[in-house]
Write an enzyme that holds these catalytic residues in place. Sequence first.
Site, PDB file in Angstrom:
ATOM      1  N   GLU A  47     -26.718   0.232  11.925  1.00 57.29           N
ATOM      2  CA  GLU A  47     -25.657  -0.709  12.152  1.00 57.29           C
ATOM      3  C   GLU A  47     -24.388  -0.183  12.471  1.00 57.29           C
ATOM      4  OE1 GLU A  47     -26.210  -3.852  12.373  1.00 57.29           O
ATOM      5  OE2 GLU A  47     -27.925  -4.238  11.434  1.00 57.29           O
ATOM      6  N   TYR A 130     -19.394  -7.931   8.565  1.00 58.42           N
ATOM      7  CA  TYR A 130     -20.788  -8.045   9.073  1.00 58.42           C
ATOM      8  C   TYR A 130     -21.401  -7.095   8.619  1.00 58.42           C
ATOM      9  CZ  TYR A 130     -24.848  -7.187  12.034  1.00 58.42           C
ATOM     10  OH  TYR A 130     -26.148  -6.910  12.319  1.00 58.42           O
ATOM     11  N   ASP A 148     -23.846 -11.615  13.672  1.00 61.69           N
ATOM     12  CA  ASP A 148     -23.312 -10.934  14.680  1.00 61.69           C
ATOM     13  C   ASP A 148     -23.207 -11.907  15.982  1.00 61.69           C
ATOM     14  OD1 ASP A 148     -25.972 -11.141  15.560  1.00 61.69           O
ATOM     15  OD2 ASP A 148     -26.351  -8.982  15.662  1.00 61.69           O
TER      16      ASP A 148
END
Length: 228
Positions: A47, A130, A148
């Site tokens: 990520e 996020y 996202d």
Amino acid sequence: MAEAPQGPDPRGHAERLLAWYDRHRRVLPWRAPDGKRADPYHVWLSEIMLQQTTVQTVGRYFIAFIERWPTVRDLAEAPLDDVLHQWQGLGYYARARNLHACARAVVDRHGGVFPENEETLRALPGIGAYTSAAIAAIAFDRPASAVDGNVDRVIARLHALDRPIPDMKPEIRALAARLVPSRRAGDYAQAMMDLGATVCVSGDPRCVVCPLMEQCEARQLGIAAELP
Ligand code: SF4
């Protein structure tokens, strides 16, 4: 005052999406095999790398990192210069510095084990709203809502929201959270990401193969391709 759009029925939405995901999920190096829970270290590393970088590019960097530093403790113990060197080509070096600081914080504060809840994750260097939700959902199956840019677009289209996405962020966040199922939350998060990346794409969505076509307000109104 106008009522907020109700959108798809949450249960039916999740069931359809998960059935689609079981057949069409992308194979990505940081994902766990079917039915297994992903390694939090892998989820976090991917990520951070995926911020500002494409999936295709991240793949080889991710593999090189985990071969060199198989655990978060290995990464924490590496010299910062080695991490920056390995990061070369991914750009935005602040991410690499935060990556190293975060690995050290996971070791120092949590004994080398990633915490499971969003709030504790968000207190770590380089982890925002996020990323904390993505780790909580994908690695720990918590019903966290990871939104996202791809998921923004899917939610806006499902509810036929026709304003610019930056103006609708709080509304999109609230609508997205309402749809998260209590079961298979990690698969659901990845399914939404996959749908946005491969079907509900920017510009020209592939509505005819979309598992949510019957529930999608933008498609029903014939405006899906016009929405951002
Ligand atoms: Fe996106 Fe079309 Fe699916 Fe709606 S039906 S979610 S616009 S791909």
